[in-house]
Design a protein around this motif. Structure first.
Motif, short mmCIF file in Angstrom:
data_model
loop_
_atom_site.label_atom_id
_atom_site.label_comp_id
_atom_site.label_asym_id
_atom_site.label_seq_id
_atom_site.Cartn_x
_atom_site.Cartn_y
_atom_site.Cartn_z
N GLN A 85 0.75 -1.22 0.14
CA GLN A 85 -0.02 0.02 -0.04
C GLN A 85 0.84 1.25 -0.08
OE1 GLN A 85 -3.02 -0.17 2.97
NE2 GLN A 85 -3.97 1.94 2.26
N VAL A 86 2.02 1.04 0.74
CA VAL A 86 2.66 2.40 1.07
C VAL A 86 3.51 2.56 -0.48
CG1 VAL A 86 4.79 3.22 2.04
CG2 VAL A 86 3.08 2.80 3.30
N ARG A 87 3.72 1.60 -1.25
CA ARG A 87 4.60 1.72 -2.53
C ARG A 87 3.63 2.46 -3.52
NH1 ARG A 87 6.86 -3.97 -2.66
NH2 ARG A 87 8.81 -3.72 -1.79
N ARG A 88 2.50 1.81 -3.43
CA ARG A 88 1.16 2.52 -4.22
C ARG A 88 1.23 4.00 -4.04
NH1 ARG A 88 -3.43 3.83 -3.45
NH2 ARG A 88 -3.86 2.56 -1.66
N MET A 89 1.03 4.47 -2.56
CA MET A 89 0.86 5.74 -2.20
C MET A 89 2.08 6.68 -2.63
SD MET A 89 -1.02 5.19 1.46
CE MET A 89 -1.40 6.93 1.96
N GLU A 90 3.38 5.93 -2.45
CA GLU A 90 4.40 6.76 -2.79
C GLU A 90 4.44 6.96 -4.30
OE1 GLU A 90 9.13 6.00 -1.88
OE2 GLU A 90 7.96 4.32 -2.34
N ALA A 91 4.09 6.15 -4.94
CA ALA A 91 3.90 6.49 -6.53
C ALA A 91 2.99 7.49 -6.88
CB ALA A 91 3.44 5.05 -7.26
N GLU A 92 2.03 7.71 -6.19
CA GLU A 92 0.98 8.95 -6.08
C GLU A 92 1.57 10.25 -5.34
OE1 GLU A 92 -3.12 8.20 -5.52
OE2 GLU A 92 -3.06 6.04 -5.70
N GLY A 93 2.66 10.06 -4.84
CA GLY A 93 3.36 11.28 -4.32
C GLY A 93 2.87 11.35 -2.85
N MET A 94 1.79 10.67 -2.29
CA MET A 94 1.58 11.19 -1.00
C MET A 94 2.60 10.54 0.07
SD MET A 94 -2.62 9.97 -1.22
CE MET A 94 -2.41 8.22 -1.89
N VAL A 95 3.10 9.81 0.09
CA VAL A 95 4.43 9.38 1.17
C VAL A 95 5.51 9.19 0.25
CG1 VAL A 95 2.52 8.20 2.78
CG2 VAL A 95 3.72 7.08 0.96
N ALA A 96 6.64 9.26 1.06
CA ALA A 96 8.00 8.87 0.60
C ALA A 96 8.40 7.73 1.78
CB ALA A 96 8.86 10.18 0.75
N ARG A 97 9.21 6.71 1.23
CA ARG A 97 10.05 5.78 2.35
C ARG A 97 11.43 6.55 2.55
NH1 ARG A 97 9.11 0.30 0.15
NH2 ARG A 97 9.08 1.48 -1.79
N ASP A 98 11.93 6.43 3.74
CA ASP A 98 13.53 6.77 4.18
C ASP A 98 13.95 5.86 5.16
OD1 ASP A 98 15.56 8.41 3.99
OD2 ASP A 98 14.64 9.82 5.44
N THR A 99 15.33 5.65 5.03
CA THR A 99 15.82 4.95 6.04
C THR A 99 15.71 5.60 7.61
OG1 THR A 99 17.37 4.41 4.41
CG2 THR A 99 18.07 3.59 6.72
N CYS A 100 15.44 4.67 8.57
CA CYS A 100 15.50 5.21 10.01
C CYS A 100 16.74 5.67 10.27
CB CYS A 100 15.24 4.13 10.78
SG CYS A 100 13.43 3.46 10.59
N VAL A 101 16.92 6.87 10.91
CA VAL A 101 18.07 7.53 11.44
C VAL A 101 18.76 6.82 12.66
CG1 VAL A 101 19.15 9.67 11.75
CG2 VAL A 101 17.38 9.80 10.40
N ALA A 109 8.08 5.46 6.79
CA ALA A 109 7.07 6.33 5.94
C ALA A 109 7.01 7.59 6.31
CB ALA A 109 5.74 5.86 5.76
N VAL A 110 7.05 8.73 5.15
CA VAL A 110 7.00 9.96 5.43
C VAL A 110 5.83 10.66 4.87
CG1 VAL A 110 8.44 12.22 5.51
CG2 VAL A 110 9.79 10.00 5.79
N LEU A 111 5.09 11.52 5.53
CA LEU A 111 4.28 12.36 4.93
C LEU A 111 4.55 13.33 3.94
CD1 LEU A 111 0.97 12.60 4.79
CD2 LEU A 111 1.08 14.07 6.73
N THR A 112 4.27 13.41 2.66
CA THR A 112 4.75 14.46 1.82
C THR A 112 3.71 15.63 1.75
OG1 THR A 112 3.63 13.68 -0.06
CG2 THR A 112 5.75 12.72 0.35
N PRO A 113 4.03 16.58 1.21
CA PRO A 113 3.27 18.04 1.19
C PRO A 113 1.99 17.40 0.38
CG PRO A 113 5.40 18.72 0.68
CD PRO A 113 5.54 17.10 0.85
N GLU A 114 2.24 16.65 -0.77
CA GLU A 114 1.01 16.18 -1.49
C GLU A 114 0.02 15.36 -0.72
OE1 GLU A 114 -1.43 14.89 -4.49
OE2 GLU A 114 -0.42 16.85 -4.22
N GLY A 115 0.72 14.44 0.27
CA GLY A 115 -0.21 13.83 1.16
C GLY A 115 -0.89 14.51 2.30
#
Length: 160
Positions: A85-101, A109-115
């Motif tokens: 699901q997150v991959r699909r949402m990422e493709a729509e620009g709503m979320v991004a995935r990032d490595t945990c610091v 999962a990171v909420l984008t401005p589009e999200g």
């Protein structure tokens, strides 16, 4: 199966008519309510109820991000289903995935401005649907009881 069967002993008694009414009422009502809320979000905003829930949880986090494992727990989903699901949402620009610091191994999962924009547009529709199809149908004491019942159910199930 009929409660009248006397040829077989069952360790758990069958539900009474009143218990069955409550159980089926909950199951049917919940399924129909979720279906209506999902359909409204799909038709008006191109979001599923599951998408909406992810956007809400991310927006409520301190920095707009959550570990995927925590997000899966929050939406009561398997990690593999959430990843898809997150991959699909990422493709729509709503979320991004990032490595945990914190450890460099986990994924966040990171909420984008589009999200945020999509959530802001969809929230009034969702709240109106919840209000029209649940909240406004109940008295204040029924709402309080509903909250108490499902808090109790949540605690019992989580503690298992």
């Amino acid at each position: 199966m009929s409660a009248e069967r006397s040829d077989v002993e069952y360790p758990t008694p069958w539900l009474t008519a009143e218990e069955m009414r409550a159980w089926r009422g909950y199951m049917d009502g919940n399924q129909r309510l979720m279906s209506v809320l999902n359909r409204d979000l799909q038709e008006m905003h191109g979001l599923s109820l599951a998408d909406y829930r992810i956007l809400v949880l991310l927006s409520e986090s301190e920095d707009g991000s959550l570990r995927m494992s925590g997000l899966a727990d929050g939406i009561l989903s398997s990690r593999s289903r959430l990843t898809h699901q997150v991959r699909r949402m990422e493709a729509e620009g709503m979320v991004a995935r990032d490595t945990c610091v914190e450890d460099g191994r986990g994924v966040r999962a990171v909420l984008t401005p589009e999200g945020r924009r999509r959530l802001a547009e969809a929230a009034p529709t969702h709240v109106a649907g919840v209000r029209a199809n649940l909240i406004n149908l109940l008295t204040k004491s029924q709402l309080k009881m509903l909250a108490e019942v499902f808090e109790r159910v949540e605690k019992a199930v989580v503690d298992r």
